[in-house]
Design a protein around this motif. Sequence first.
Motif, PDB file in Angstrom:
ATOM      1  N   VAL A 222       0.860  -1.192   0.000  1.00 20.06           N
ATOM      2  CA  VAL A 222       0.000   0.000   0.000  1.00 20.06           C
ATOM      3  C   VAL A 222       0.892   1.237   0.000  1.00 20.06           C
ATOM      4  CG1 VAL A 222      -1.830   1.271   1.169  1.00 20.06           C
ATOM      5  CG2 VAL A 222      -1.787  -1.227   1.289  1.00 20.06           C
ATOM      6  N   ILE A 223       0.637   2.148  -0.931  1.00 22.09           N
ATOM      7  CA  ILE A 223       1.416   3.377  -1.023  1.00 22.09           C
ATOM      8  C   ILE A 223       0.487   4.561  -1.280  1.00 22.09           C
ATOM      9  CG2 ILE A 223       3.464   2.183  -1.907  1.00 22.09           C
ATOM     10  CD1 ILE A 223       2.735   3.250  -4.693  1.00 22.09           C
ATOM     11  N   LYS A 224       1.053   5.752  -1.191  1.00 19.82           N
ATOM     12  CA  LYS A 224       0.336   6.989  -1.517  1.00 19.82           C
ATOM     13  C   LYS A 224       1.274   7.853  -2.345  1.00 19.82           C
ATOM     14  CE  LYS A 224      -2.790  10.330  -1.144  1.00 19.82           C
ATOM     15  NZ  LYS A 224      -2.096  11.304  -2.021  1.00 19.82           N
ATOM     16  N   ILE A 225       0.802   8.313  -3.504  1.00 24.24           N
ATOM     17  CA  ILE A 225       1.595   9.184  -4.361  1.00 24.24           C
ATOM     18  C   ILE A 225       0.882  10.519  -4.528  1.00 24.24           C
ATOM     19  CG2 ILE A 225       2.634   7.233  -5.593  1.00 24.24           C
ATOM     20  CD1 ILE A 225       0.732   7.738  -7.900  1.00 24.24           C
ATOM     21  N   THR A 226       1.646  11.550  -4.860  1.00 24.36           N
ATOM     22  CA  THR A 226       1.076  12.897  -4.967  1.00 24.36           C
ATOM     23  C   THR A 226       0.224  13.074  -6.222  1.00 24.36           C
ATOM     24  OG1 THR A 226       3.129  13.629  -6.027  1.00 24.36           O
ATOM     25  CG2 THR A 226       2.941  13.952  -3.651  1.00 24.36           C
ATOM     26  N   ARG A 227       0.273  12.129  -7.141  1.00 19.43           N
ATOM     27  CA  ARG A 227      -0.510  12.248  -8.375  1.00 19.43           C
ATOM     28  C   ARG A 227      -1.948  11.792  -8.204  1.00 19.43           C
ATOM     29  NH1 ARG A 227       2.950  11.668 -13.462  1.00 19.43           N
ATOM     30  NH2 ARG A 227       5.052  12.159 -12.774  1.00 19.43           N
ATOM     31  N   HIS A 228      -2.272  11.211  -7.058  1.00 19.86           N
ATOM     32  CA  HIS A 228      -3.626  10.688  -6.851  1.00 19.86           C
ATOM     33  C   HIS A 228      -4.043  10.919  -5.398  1.00 19.86           C
ATOM     34  CE1 HIS A 228      -7.115   8.357  -7.924  1.00 19.86           C
ATOM     35  NE2 HIS A 228      -6.924   7.539  -6.909  1.00 19.86           N
ATOM     36  N   PRO A 229      -5.291  11.292  -5.148  1.00 21.97           N
ATOM     37  CA  PRO A 229      -5.714  11.608  -3.774  1.00 21.97           C
ATOM     38  C   PRO A 229      -5.927  10.391  -2.876  1.00 21.97           C
ATOM     39  CG  PRO A 229      -7.557  11.896  -5.295  1.00 21.97           C
ATOM     40  CD  PRO A 229      -6.350  11.624  -6.135  1.00 21.97           C
ATOM     41  N   HIS A 230      -6.054   9.189  -3.466  1.00 22.94           N
ATOM     42  CA  HIS A 230      -6.315   7.990  -2.674  1.00 22.94           C
ATOM     43  C   HIS A 230      -5.078   7.101  -2.602  1.00 22.94           C
ATOM     44  CE1 HIS A 230     -10.436   8.729  -4.696  1.00 22.94           C
ATOM     45  NE2 HIS A 230     -10.376   9.411  -3.571  1.00 22.94           N
ATOM     46  N   ARG A 231      -5.121   6.162  -1.670  1.00 20.88           N
ATOM     47  CA  ARG A 231      -4.046   5.175  -1.564  1.00 20.88           C
ATOM     48  C   ARG A 231      -4.141   4.163  -2.700  1.00 20.88           C
ATOM     49  NH1 ARG A 231      -3.169   3.522   4.806  1.00 20.88           N
ATOM     50  NH2 ARG A 231      -2.583   5.595   5.562  1.00 20.88           N
ATOM     51  N   LEU A 232      -2.977   3.606  -3.069  1.00 21.03           N
ATOM     52  CA  LEU A 232      -2.908   2.601  -4.117  1.00 21.03           C
ATOM     53  C   LEU A 232      -2.427   1.278  -3.525  1.00 21.03           C
ATOM     54  CD1 LEU A 232      -1.199   4.678  -6.964  1.00 21.03           C
ATOM     55  CD2 LEU A 232      -3.647   4.376  -6.536  1.00 21.03           C
ATOM     56  N   SER A 233      -3.001   0.188  -4.002  1.00 23.00           N
ATOM     57  CA  SER A 233      -2.650  -1.142  -3.522  1.00 23.00           C
ATOM     58  C   SER A 233      -2.027  -1.956  -4.649  1.00 23.00           C
ATOM     59  CB  SER A 233      -3.893  -1.872  -2.986  1.00 23.00           C
ATOM     60  OG  SER A 233      -4.451  -1.164  -1.902  1.00 23.00           O
ATOM     61  N   CYS A 234      -1.022  -2.753  -4.287  1.00 21.89           N
ATOM     62  CA  CYS A 234      -0.352  -3.607  -5.254  1.00 21.89           C
ATOM     63  C   CYS A 234      -1.189  -4.866  -5.475  1.00 21.89           C
ATOM     64  CB  CYS A 234       1.037  -3.977  -4.748  1.00 21.89           C
ATOM     65  SG  CYS A 234       2.003  -4.941  -5.905  1.00 21.89           S
ATOM     66  N   ILE A 235      -1.528  -5.149  -6.725  1.00 22.35           N
ATOM     67  CA  ILE A 235      -2.321  -6.332  -7.052  1.00 22.35           C
ATOM     68  C   ILE A 235      -1.568  -7.150  -8.094  1.00 22.35           C
ATOM     69  CG2 ILE A 235      -4.549  -5.291  -6.469  1.00 22.35           C
ATOM     70  CD1 ILE A 235      -4.959  -4.662  -9.414  1.00 22.35           C
ATOM     71  N   PRO A 236      -1.643  -8.501  -8.055  1.00 19.17           N
ATOM     72  CA  PRO A 236      -0.868  -9.341  -8.977  1.00 19.17           C
ATOM     73  C   PRO A 236      -1.380  -9.320 -10.410  1.00 19.17           C
ATOM     74  CG  PRO A 236      -2.274 -10.700  -7.599  1.00 19.17           C
ATOM     75  CD  PRO A 236      -2.410  -9.297  -7.072  1.00 19.17           C
ATOM     76  N   TYR A 237      -2.645  -9.028 -10.602  1.00 19.84           N
ATOM     77  CA  TYR A 237      -3.215  -8.955 -11.942  1.00 19.84           C
ATOM     78  C   TYR A 237      -4.500  -8.146 -11.856  1.00 19.84           C
ATOM     79  CZ  TYR A 237      -6.033 -12.744 -10.015  1.00 19.84           C
ATOM     80  OH  TYR A 237      -6.849 -13.492  -9.209  1.00 19.84           O
ATOM     81  N   ARG A 238      -5.088  -7.886 -13.018  1.00 22.87           N
ATOM     82  CA  ARG A 238      -6.272  -7.032 -13.055  1.00 22.87           C
ATOM     83  C   ARG A 238      -7.345  -7.694 -13.910  1.00 22.87           C
ATOM     84  NH1 ARG A 238      -7.245  -1.578 -12.115  1.00 22.87           N
ATOM     85  NH2 ARG A 238      -8.802  -0.567 -13.429  1.00 22.87           N
ATOM     86  N   SER A 239      -8.574  -7.391 -13.591  1.00 26.89           N
ATOM     87  CA  SER A 239      -9.681  -7.898 -14.401  1.00 26.89           C
ATOM     88  C   SER A 239      -9.551  -7.374 -15.823  1.00 26.89           C
ATOM     89  CB  SER A 239     -11.019  -7.458 -13.793  1.00 26.89           C
ATOM     90  OG  SER A 239     -11.089  -6.047 -13.724  1.00 26.89           O
ATOM     91  N   PRO A 240     -10.055  -8.110 -16.804  1.00 29.01           N
ATOM     92  CA  PRO A 240      -9.853  -7.730 -18.213  1.00 29.01           C
ATOM     93  C   PRO A 240     -10.533  -6.426 -18.595  1.00 29.01           C
ATOM     94  CG  PRO A 240     -11.351  -9.588 -18.055  1.00 29.01           C
ATOM     95  CD  PRO A 240     -10.831  -9.359 -16.677  1.00 29.01           C
ATOM     96  N   VAL A 241      -9.930  -5.327 -18.150  1.00 29.31           N
ATOM     97  CA  VAL A 241     -10.411  -3.995 -18.517  1.00 29.31           C
ATOM     98  C   VAL A 241      -9.245  -3.239 -19.133  1.00 29.31           C
ATOM     99  CG1 VAL A 241     -11.341  -1.808 -17.686  1.00 29.31           C
ATOM    100  CG2 VAL A 241     -12.110  -3.958 -16.657  1.00 29.31           C
ATOM    101  N   ILE A 242      -9.415  -2.762 -20.335  1.00 33.44           N
ATOM    102  CA  ILE A 242      -8.344  -2.037 -21.013  1.00 33.44           C
ATOM    103  C   ILE A 242      -8.189  -0.674 -20.346  1.00 33.44           C
ATOM    104  CG2 ILE A 242      -7.582  -1.038 -23.186  1.00 33.44           C
ATOM    105  CD1 ILE A 242      -9.174  -3.177 -24.632  1.00 33.44           C
ATOM    106  N   SER A 243      -6.992  -0.405 -19.875  1.00 28.89           N
ATOM    107  CA  SER A 243      -6.721   0.874 -19.225  1.00 28.89           C
ATOM    108  C   SER A 243      -5.265   1.243 -19.448  1.00 28.89           C
ATOM    109  CB  SER A 243      -7.023   0.787 -17.731  1.00 28.89           C
ATOM    110  OG  SER A 243      -6.249  -0.237 -17.128  1.00 28.89           O
ATOM    111  N   SER A 244      -4.941   2.490 -19.204  1.00 27.76           N
ATOM    112  CA  SER A 244      -3.574   2.976 -19.374  1.00 27.76           C
ATOM    113  C   SER A 244      -3.036   3.462 -18.043  1.00 27.76           C
ATOM    114  CB  SER A 244      -3.525   4.109 -20.407  1.00 27.76           C
ATOM    115  OG  SER A 244      -4.333   5.196 -19.984  1.00 27.76           O
ATOM    116  N   CYS A 245      -1.742   3.370 -17.894  1.00 21.95           N
ATOM    117  CA  CYS A 245      -1.075   3.852 -16.687  1.00 21.95           C
ATOM    118  C   CYS A 245      -1.238   5.371 -16.615  1.00 21.95           C
ATOM    119  CB  CYS A 245       0.400   3.463 -16.730  1.00 21.95           C
ATOM    120  SG  CYS A 245       1.397   4.166 -15.407  1.00 21.95           S
TER     121      CYS A 245
END
Length: 586
Positions: A222-245
């Motif tokens: 779990v981390i927090k970066i200044t580019r986003h107001p919420h915390r981010l969690s590390c996940i091993p994979y993602r559901s099949p949704v096309i998205s960009s970093c």
Amino acid sequence: MYEEMFVGPRCLLSHPANSPHNLSIRYGRHFLRLTCFTCGGKKGTPENDCIQYYCTICDVEFHNGCHRRPRKITHPYHLQHPLTLFYRNPETGIISDDFIPEPSSPEESDTSDQGKPFFVQMIPFKSDIVFDKCTWCRIILNGDWSYRCLICSFCLDLSCAETVPLVTIPNPKNHPHSLLLLPRPTLTPCDTCGLVNVLEPSYACFQCNYMAHGSCIDLPRVIKITRHPHRLSCIPYRSPVISSCQICYKNVDIKYGQYSCNQEDCSYVAHSTCATHKNVWDGTELEWEKEEADETEDMSPFKILGDGLIQHLGHIHPLKLKKHDGVGDTEKQCQACVFPIISHQFYYCEECNYSLHEVCAGLSRKLDHALHNHTLILDPSPKDSWESRYYCSACSRPSTGFRYICPKKSCIYIFKLDVRCVSVPECFVHKSHEHPIFLSTSHSSTDENHEILCKGCKKRCSGPHLQCTVCEFALCYPCGTIPNEVQYRFDKHPLTLSCGESADDIYWCEVCEKQLDTEEWFYACNKCCTTVHRRCIFGSSYFMKPGSIFDEYKGEVEVFRNSSNTRPICYECRHRCTSSIYYLAT
């Protein structure tokens, strides 16, 4: 020569199980006759290298640096055979290990000299195999020394040899099973970051068909970066949704690890390498930290005193909202961004020459910005004259306007952002390019050695820059943050930025009276046929407000507006300056 018996690192000849002894340190200016145990005296000793290591028990000496290099090693990258330190003659290219002493076994040594190892001169060995590259990292060998195997064709440069990874990781942070080192470079993508990196050791779990780089095994959960107001969690994979970093704006492969927002209505996602980069993340892991409540802290920089009347934290007097037609006050400058005030409404002080754009007056007191990994605070009024002029950390331009600074002790004197750079969105469309460009902090490129050139000034982009999400187009911050329109005192219309065009006509600059290169950026008024070089509009100090005083090494310097008919000699350029402002020593 000056000697001191400081306790140094362990002697390479001492066995850890049999009362290991340490090296002593000797200081001096020249060790030209030093017989180094590791290199045999072949390593050149710089004249300013005044440190030598020696062992009084083993009666051996080492150059500074050679004391960390044993003659033979067993390395995790090549466990089947030992590796020997070899010297390559820079003139002949011959690789050999001659003149390097090797200790004999204790049984062969004379009992009368017990306690000191016995050395024999080896028969010179010359290799028929010429190694140009390190077997592990495939980089051309830099220097005359390397480790190689006498049995097979394996070679390590000194950098790879000094990297000694663990053979087994019993309790990895982000995997339920033990991981084993893969002792060979692999072209398989890491399951955590999705990248291929042969320079880094990889670990595998054969039970799960899992492979990860050594640096990706213990990524924070779990981390927090200044580019986003919420915390981010590390996940091993993602559901099949096309998205960009949302950091590098490249597609995120759903098969590999990534960081994602836990909020139900938020789809923010980022590559694991992008989210944990040193320019994005502050290094604080928040897995066991309690999340702070979302308190509605007042971030407004002013208090409302009445209708159109405020008290701003950057000024001692009240500021009044004034309506203005954009003609009578063209020389009035905003105290925050130092741009001329040509908007219809702005705040001004009735007692002194202090004005603010309506937008600049509302700048937040605290700000999380993508250009820095810590929260920034607004600093509207430097306390001392030596602080009144600063250089922005993004665009390197001098300014006397408002700035955002980092309150952390490690950053407080080195990181400052001007208002113009802060106002640039993370992703936007610039008039010089057809695709959106985004804020890049020099880590998004897969090849960090790749030179990125700015399309505006044709110079190398060093540090933060603006990069296209589709192609190789890039802008440095000085080019990406200049306004599309500027006010020119000899034209009643605003000048518009032209980002290069092919023209048969010859244009001349109104300021320096030299010919314009129409393929370069310049400003023009099509109604009045006025054309001006970009450098003649801004000069080197466009963001310095007239009346400001700052300290130089020879004394104080004051900023003046260059509006008289006779151009004075500028303190900075030593010429009759054509810029909009000039400096004079007080």
